[in-house]
Design an enzyme around this catalytic site. Sequence first.
Site, short mmCIF file in Angstrom:
data_model
loop_
_atom_site.label_atom_id
_atom_site.label_comp_id
_atom_site.label_asym_id
_atom_site.label_seq_id
_atom_site.Cartn_x
_atom_site.Cartn_y
_atom_site.Cartn_z
N TYR A 13 -16.04 26.12 -93.06
CA TYR A 13 -16.42 25.71 -93.70
C TYR A 13 -17.40 27.49 -94.55
O TYR A 13 -16.72 28.91 -93.87
CB TYR A 13 -17.92 25.28 -92.98
N CYS A 14 -17.87 27.10 -95.96
CA CYS A 14 -18.12 28.01 -96.43
C CYS A 14 -19.60 27.80 -96.98
O CYS A 14 -20.28 27.33 -96.71
CB CYS A 14 -17.10 28.51 -97.79
N ALA A 15 -19.88 28.23 -98.26
CA ALA A 15 -21.04 28.02 -98.75
C ALA A 15 -21.41 26.51 -99.03
O ALA A 15 -22.60 26.17 -98.74
CB ALA A 15 -21.49 28.77 -100.07
N ILE A 27 -22.58 25.04 -96.12
CA ILE A 27 -24.15 25.15 -95.56
C ILE A 27 -24.56 24.32 -96.27
O ILE A 27 -25.45 23.45 -96.01
CB ILE A 27 -24.53 26.52 -95.66
#
Length: 137
Positions: free
Chosen positions: A89-91, A119
């Site tokens: 996952y990332c932002a 996120i």
Amino acid sequence: MPKNAVTQVAAATSDEAQLHFARKFQFETDCWDVHEAIERGNPGFVLLDARSHELYGAGHVPGATSLPHRKITEASMRHYPDGTLFVTYCAGPHCNGADRAARRLAELGRPVKVMVGGITGWQDEGFDLATTVSASV
């Protein structure tokens, strides 16, 4: 039927749609399912935060390991057994770091899925972020 950008191209047949949506689950998971798996313990995957170590430190999904996508190498993956499933996952939807990490893991022959939403999605579901620094690779 009125012609517009939605109706201009016919929808897929039911068989095609079933195949398409079933296959998406081979590549993606969502924040709710990741949260539930983590809460149950022994989720069956390693959750990788593909953002920078600094962003990870400011707030990350509990239980995630910090491994920026640029640092995913054969050497950094050596201590994980073959066949280990990774979830990246990332932002959030505006960020492609999770996809970059997933692509790199796939290039290394590792099973991988992306947690859609990142996120942003995690927080939208009402889940808390951890801010304590945990292990990074």
